[in-house]
Design an enzyme around this catalytic site. Sequence first.
Site, PDB file in Angstrom:
ATOM      1  N   HIS A  31      -5.378   9.092   0.784  1.00 15.60           N
ATOM      2  CA  HIS A  31      -5.421   7.631   0.643  1.00 15.60           C
ATOM      3  C   HIS A  31      -4.879   6.974   1.907  1.00 15.60           C
ATOM      4  O   HIS A  31      -4.191   7.617   2.703  1.00 15.60           O
ATOM      5  CB  HIS A  31      -4.616   7.164  -0.579  1.00 15.60           C
ATOM      6  CG  HIS A  31      -5.321   7.404  -1.880  1.00 15.60           C
ATOM      7  ND1 HIS A  31      -5.240   8.599  -2.556  1.00 15.60           N
ATOM      8  CD2 HIS A  31      -6.138   6.614  -2.622  1.00 15.60           C
ATOM      9  CE1 HIS A  31      -5.968   8.529  -3.658  1.00 15.60           C
ATOM     10  NE2 HIS A  31      -6.535   7.332  -3.723  1.00 15.60           N
TER      11      HIS A  31
ATOM     12  N   LYS B 110      -0.678   3.072   0.741  1.00 15.68           N
ATOM     13  CA  LYS B 110      -0.561   3.361  -0.701  1.00 15.68           C
ATOM     14  C   LYS B 110       0.886   3.680  -1.065  1.00 15.68           C
ATOM     15  O   LYS B 110       1.541   4.486  -0.401  1.00 15.68           O
ATOM     16  CB  LYS B 110      -1.480   4.522  -1.096  1.00 15.68           C
ATOM     17  CG  LYS B 110      -1.464   4.798  -2.605  1.00 15.68           C
ATOM     18  CD  LYS B 110      -2.620   5.660  -3.039  1.00 15.68           C
ATOM     19  CE  LYS B 110      -2.546   6.014  -4.516  1.00 15.68           C
ATOM     20  NZ  LYS B 110      -2.581   4.846  -5.405  1.00 15.68           N
TER      21      LYS B 110
HETATM   22  P1  NAD Z   1      -2.265  -4.622  -2.612  1.00  9.50           P
HETATM   23  O1  NAD Z   1      -0.825  -4.434  -2.264  1.00  9.50           O
HETATM   24  O2  NAD Z   1      -3.267  -4.760  -1.509  1.00  9.50           O
HETATM   25  O3  NAD Z   1      -2.426  -5.899  -3.558  1.00  9.50           O
HETATM   26  C1  NAD Z   1      -1.586  -6.199  -4.642  1.00  9.50           C
HETATM   27  C2  NAD Z   1      -1.505  -7.711  -4.742  1.00  9.50           C
HETATM   28  O4  NAD Z   1      -0.845  -8.027  -5.977  1.00  9.50           O
HETATM   29  C3  NAD Z   1      -0.695  -8.359  -3.607  1.00  9.50           C
HETATM   30  O5  NAD Z   1      -1.431  -9.440  -3.051  1.00  9.50           O
HETATM   31  C4  NAD Z   1       0.603  -8.846  -4.302  1.00  9.50           C
HETATM   32  O6  NAD Z   1       1.114 -10.038  -3.717  1.00  9.50           O
HETATM   33  C5  NAD Z   1       0.109  -9.072  -5.725  1.00  9.50           C
HETATM   34  N1  NAD Z   1       1.158  -8.943  -6.747  1.00  9.50           N
HETATM   35  C6  NAD Z   1       2.046  -7.932  -6.911  1.00  9.50           C
HETATM   36  N2  NAD Z   1       2.817  -8.161  -8.000  1.00  9.50           N
HETATM   37  C7  NAD Z   1       2.403  -9.321  -8.523  1.00  9.50           C
HETATM   38  C8  NAD Z   1       2.812 -10.090  -9.644  1.00  9.50           C
HETATM   39  N3  NAD Z   1       3.820  -9.674 -10.438  1.00  9.50           N
HETATM   40  N4  NAD Z   1       2.169 -11.253  -9.905  1.00  9.50           N
HETATM   41  C9  NAD Z   1       1.161 -11.674  -9.097  1.00  9.50           C
HETATM   42  N5  NAD Z   1       0.735 -10.997  -8.015  1.00  9.50           N
HETATM   43  C10 NAD Z   1       1.341  -9.821  -7.739  1.00  9.50           C
HETATM   44  O7  NAD Z   1      -2.626  -3.385  -3.549  1.00  9.50           O
HETATM   45  P2  NAD Z   1      -4.090  -2.857  -3.945  1.00  9.50           P
HETATM   46  O8  NAD Z   1      -4.513  -1.802  -2.982  1.00  9.50           O
HETATM   47  O9  NAD Z   1      -4.991  -4.000  -4.246  1.00  9.50           O
HETATM   48  O10 NAD Z   1      -3.728  -2.070  -5.297  1.00  9.50           O
HETATM   49  C11 NAD Z   1      -3.119  -2.724  -6.396  1.00  9.50           C
HETATM   50  C12 NAD Z   1      -2.887  -1.709  -7.497  1.00  9.50           C
HETATM   51  O11 NAD Z   1      -4.151  -1.207  -7.961  1.00  9.50           O
HETATM   52  C13 NAD Z   1      -2.112  -0.462  -7.038  1.00  9.50           C
HETATM   53  O12 NAD Z   1      -1.296  -0.036  -8.113  1.00  9.50           O
HETATM   54  C14 NAD Z   1      -3.201   0.542  -6.760  1.00  9.50           C
HETATM   55  O13 NAD Z   1      -2.743   1.880  -6.849  1.00  9.50           O
HETATM   56  C15 NAD Z   1      -4.147   0.208  -7.873  1.00  9.50           C
HETATM   57  N6  NAD Z   1      -5.532   0.642  -7.681  1.00  9.50           N
HETATM   58  C16 NAD Z   1      -6.175   1.014  -8.783  1.00  9.50           C
HETATM   59  C17 NAD Z   1      -7.512   1.358  -8.725  1.00  9.50           C
HETATM   60  C18 NAD Z   1      -8.228   1.703  -9.994  1.00  9.50           C
HETATM   61  O14 NAD Z   1      -9.441   1.999  -9.930  1.00  9.50           O
HETATM   62  N7  NAD Z   1      -7.555   1.667 -11.134  1.00  9.50           N
HETATM   63  C19 NAD Z   1      -8.186   1.334  -7.489  1.00  9.50           C
HETATM   64  C20 NAD Z   1      -7.483   0.918  -6.359  1.00  9.50           C
HETATM   65  C21 NAD Z   1      -6.149   0.571  -6.455  1.00  9.50           C
END
Ligand code: NAD
Length: 262
Positions: free
Chosen positions: A144, A148
């Site tokens: 990743h 991450k």
């Molecule tokens: P990222 O850090 O790019 O984005 C997360 C966003 O959420 C940020 O803009 C942050 O400011 C916001 N945020 C965090 N806590 C918050 C809250 N309490 N209220 C409002 N906003 C909040 O991360 P990402 O790469 O987009 O990944 C996010 C999550 O999704 C991670 O846990 C990642 O592992 C997961 N993910 C899951 C999948 C899936 O298919 N299930 C795929 C990719 C990523």
Amino acid sequence: MIPLVVVGAAGRMGRAIAEAASGSPDVTLRACVDRAVPTGSEPGGPAWGTDLGAVARPGDVVIEFSSAEGAVAAARLCAERGLPLVSGTTALDPGQEAAVREAAARVPIVRAANFSLGVLALKQALDAVLGPLAGWDVEIIERHHRGKADAPSGTALDLARRAREARGWGEETLRHGRHGKGGPRNDAEIGMHALRGGTWIGDHTVVLAGRGEWIELRHVAQDRGAFAHGVLTAARFISSVAAPGFYTLNDVVRAAATTSTV
Ligand code: NAD
């Protein structure tokens, strides 16, 4: 038209979901929530806010890719307001997972550690070979991007769980990386290897090694559109499900297959 509210909208997944939604005529991104609202939101675009409670309206489908606290808060808010939820944040601790499941007693929730339909197929392929290859060693390698937060990935842990359960092994059989003079490999062991660097979106390989031969099952996500596509498929499913409950991507795909919308 299904109105969507995305929590974590400023993040990598939030932006990929917005892009996928803009190309899908049956959904509309009505509002965006993030604790860090970006400056310069487009006029005429979706409303932005920091508080889901302030922007959510009856009839919305909430999609959450934020943080563990964000996942729990979104699930509680959806339960209070009667809103369906699609939740994808990984690395929730057991208490946080339990809080999301508790909310699913009141509203329909789809939750998956990986919304890629290809990864779902990888899991099914793994389940199919584990039986015939009962004595083979299993190692899992995932890659990743350098940003991450958690390792190994939720998907790698799910792949490992399937292998463990097929063999009747506990969690203590996971071996995270190897170094030093650890001696020969145990029979009851699953090697876990997490690579971090660059911009890899998501790459999972399960190696099954026998005597003089091996198999590798590999899935590569080339961009976050792979997840966003599955997320929108889940949003369509959950908007049509009346019954509260905890649903998986398997439930989504099974329902979508009957209408050829996968
Ligand atoms: P990222 O850090 O790019 O984005 C997360 C966003 O959420 C940020 O803009 C942050 O400011 C916001 N945020 C965090 N806590 C918050 C809250 N309490 N209220 C409002 N906003 C909040 O991360 P990402 O790469 O987009 O990944 C996010 C999550 O999704 C991670 O846990 C990642 O592992 C997961 N993910 C899951 C999948 C899936 O298919 N299930 C795929 C990719 C990523």
